[in-house]
Design an enzyme around this catalytic site. Structure first.
Site, PDB file in Angstrom:
ATOM      1  N   LYS A 118       0.889  -1.357  -0.246  1.00  0.00           N
ATOM      2  CA  LYS A 118      -0.080   0.126  -0.110  1.00  0.00           C
ATOM      3  C   LYS A 118       0.790   1.200  -0.017  1.00  0.00           C
ATOM      4  CE  LYS A 118      -4.230  -2.115   1.348  1.00  0.00           C
ATOM      5  NZ  LYS A 118      -3.697  -3.465   1.619  1.00  0.00           N
TER       6      LYS A 118
HETATM    7  C1  LIG Z   1      -4.384  -4.443   0.948  1.00  0.00           C
HETATM    8  C2  LIG Z   1      -3.940  -5.679   0.968  1.00  0.00           C
HETATM    9  C3  LIG Z   1      -4.025  -6.708   0.197  1.00  0.00           C
HETATM   10  C4  LIG Z   1      -5.264  -6.686  -1.048  1.00  0.00           C
HETATM   11  O1  LIG Z   1      -5.375  -5.580  -1.800  1.00  0.00           O
HETATM   12  P1  LIG Z   1      -6.541  -4.991  -2.640  1.00  0.00           P
HETATM   13  O2  LIG Z   1      -6.106  -4.054  -3.232  1.00  0.00           O
HETATM   14  O3  LIG Z   1      -7.689  -4.580  -1.605  1.00  0.00           O
HETATM   15  O4  LIG Z   1      -7.166  -6.246  -3.674  1.00  0.00           O
HETATM   16  C5  LIG Z   1      -3.138  -7.749   0.017  1.00  0.00           C
HETATM   17  N1  LIG Z   1      -2.228  -8.078   0.629  1.00  0.00           N
HETATM   18  C6  LIG Z   1      -1.858  -7.083   1.570  1.00  0.00           C
HETATM   19  C7  LIG Z   1      -0.643  -7.360   2.231  1.00  0.00           C
HETATM   20  C8  LIG Z   1      -2.656  -5.802   1.677  1.00  0.00           C
HETATM   21  O5  LIG Z   1      -2.140  -5.098   2.760  1.00  0.00           O
END
Ligand SMILES: *Cc1c(COP(=O)(O)O)cnc(C)c1O
Length: 470
Positions: free
Chosen positions: A113
């Protein structure tokens, strides 16, 4: 470039106009009126660019109302070796010929993120700085999103963050990451309750429109369009790292929850990047796997949403999914409106057997699900075969990736977090702790700064007003 809503009832907007917002006023999500195309010549010319150089070339096609010199300065300030711990920014690790892991988790909070949120922090500061406006970000988190937002917004002029989290429910590492921040513009509020209580408070505060306007309340949730744009860049960087020729096709496997990450892959493919397959992996919360197998999209209730050992994928409905469905139904906003009405009334819609779902193969998607046992098995196997430790979310991705592997097609699994964030599951799988990156060794011992409150929206509102002075 102009942006329109998936529900079709909004005037076109520019990139800067939708940057700070969430949902479109008609309840839809924003998308560009057309996807910019990348020619083979352009793609060939981009090979060899730095990550920031590539980010500039891609983002300028979407952020057409930001002067190019300003945008270049913003991306160069964002994607640095200091912040991401390597010149490559998204290093590609080859497990065996044709099987790779793309490192997206080397930013400040060790999850992918950061790739988008760090850019968002700098973009927000830039547009707010132009008008002298202020923004107070209110959010609820059970882990990754909240800490990523705080590390992106800390110290930024004109921005404060009020982040609610359930008291005592996050891992010690995640808690320490957030609560050890001492920046005066970051406010951690630990709520006596569970994650849903935190989310209900955010909803209640947001529904008080007068308070929301006066306090300049905004959000940074995963439907934010700029986050999706930022994520498009690493599909290109990963594709360059995994290929030699400019027409070589690659498959990407994506551990998915809210469909934000893989939505960016879908758009990269529509722009002309040679992506053969987008392999969507879910955990036991398999709303999306069910859709791609059957055409049925059935949102789950809280009682049906499982707490798993890949917690950042524990979702009951996928907030970015509407963007893909809009494309799938030929960008017909009326169809999208009808589908989401059905979803609101009956909790599900079914595209199975329709001509739209008949087209699904053209979009390159395949899917699968992974369980706790699969995660442990995959973590063990990768450690035994390659001496590499992967986190539980990446393990979900790899498990589903291998089930859908095609001979001769390079397979790139997106690493969405580092194992250090999920020590307990690694210990369960391997009987040992993963290494922590430098600087995180004793994070739990740092002094912590947070407020404890009851699950009471009025108390949260008073706290916000007292700290904004608005
Ligand atoms: C947010 C997240 C996801 C999922 O990603 P999306 O964009 O919501 O599909 C997968 N793995 C981790 C570690 C995350 O923080």
């Amino acid at each position: 470039m102009q942006y329109l809503s998936t529900r079709g009832a909004c005037a076109p907007k520019s990139f800067s106009e939708i940057l700070l917002g969430g949902l479109a006023p008609d309840g839809g999500l924003y998308l560009p009126d057309t996807y910019p195309q990348v020619s083979r010549e352009e793609l060939a010319a981009w090979r060899g660019l730095s990550y920031a150089g590539l980010a500039f070339e891609i983002i300028r096609k979407f952020a057409t109302d930001i002067p190019e010199a300003d945008l270049r300065a913003i991306v160069e300030r964002t994607y640095t070796a200091e912040v991401y711990r390597s010149e490559a920014i998204t290093p590609l690790r080859t497990l065996e010929p044709g099987l790779h892991v793309l490192g997206l988790s080397n930013g400040p909070t060790l999850a992918f993120k950061d790739m988008a949120m760090q850019l968002l922090g700098n973009l927000f500061e830039y547009v707010l700085g132009k008008t002298g406006a202020e923004l107070n970000i209110l959010g609820a988190t059970s882990g990754d999103t909240g800490s990523s937002a705080e590390y992106a917004m800390r110290g930024k002029r004109g921005i404060r963050v009020f982040m609610l989290s359930p008291l005592g429910k996050m891992s010690a590492f995640q808690t320490a990451q957030m609560f050890s921040l001492q920046d005066p513009n970051i406010f951690n509020i630990a709520v006596r309750g569970v994650f849903d209580d935190c989310q209900d408070i955010v909803k209640a505060v947001s529904n008080d429109h007068a308070f929301k306007a006066r306090q300049r309340i905004g959000t940074v949730n995963s439907i934010n369009w700029a986050r999706v744009v930022a994520q498009i860049v690493y599909y290109f960087s990963g594709w360059f790292a995994a290929t030699r020729r400019d027409d070589e096709e690659v498959a990407f496997a994506v551990p998915s929850g809210n469909f934000g990450n893989i939505c960016a892959g879908h758009i990269a493919r529509r722009m002309g990047l040679p992506i053969r397959r987008l392999i969507l992996a879910t955990n036991e919360n398999d709303v999306l796997d069910e859709f791609f197998r059957t055409g049925v999209y059935r949102a789950r209730g809280t009682a049906e949403t499982f707490h798993t050992s890949s917690p950042s994928m524990d979702i009951s409905k996928a907030s970015n999914f509407e963007r893909f469905v809009f494309d799938l139904v030929g960008r017909d906003a009326k169809v999208v409106r009808e589908l989401w009405e059905q979803l609101d009334e009956a909790g599900a819609f079914d595209l199975g057997g329709t001509r739209h779902f008949g087209q699904i193969a053209r979009y390159g998607f395949v899917s699968g699900r992974s369980t706790h046992a699969d995660r442990l098995r995959t973590i063990r196997r990768v450690y035994a075969d390659y001496g590499v430790i992967i986190d539980p979310h990446t393990a979900d991705g790899l498990k589903v990736a291998l089930a859908n592997r095609e001979a001769g097609v390079p397979l790139v699994v997106l690493e969405t977090a580092l194992p250090a964030k999920f020590e307990d599951t690694i210990v369960e799988a391997l009987g040992r702790k993963p290494e922590r990156p430098a600087g995180f060794e004793a994070i739990e011992e740092l002094p912590q700064r947070f407020e404890v409150m009851d699950a009471d929206a009025e108390q949260v509102k008073r706290f916000i007003a007292a700290h904004t002075g608005l």
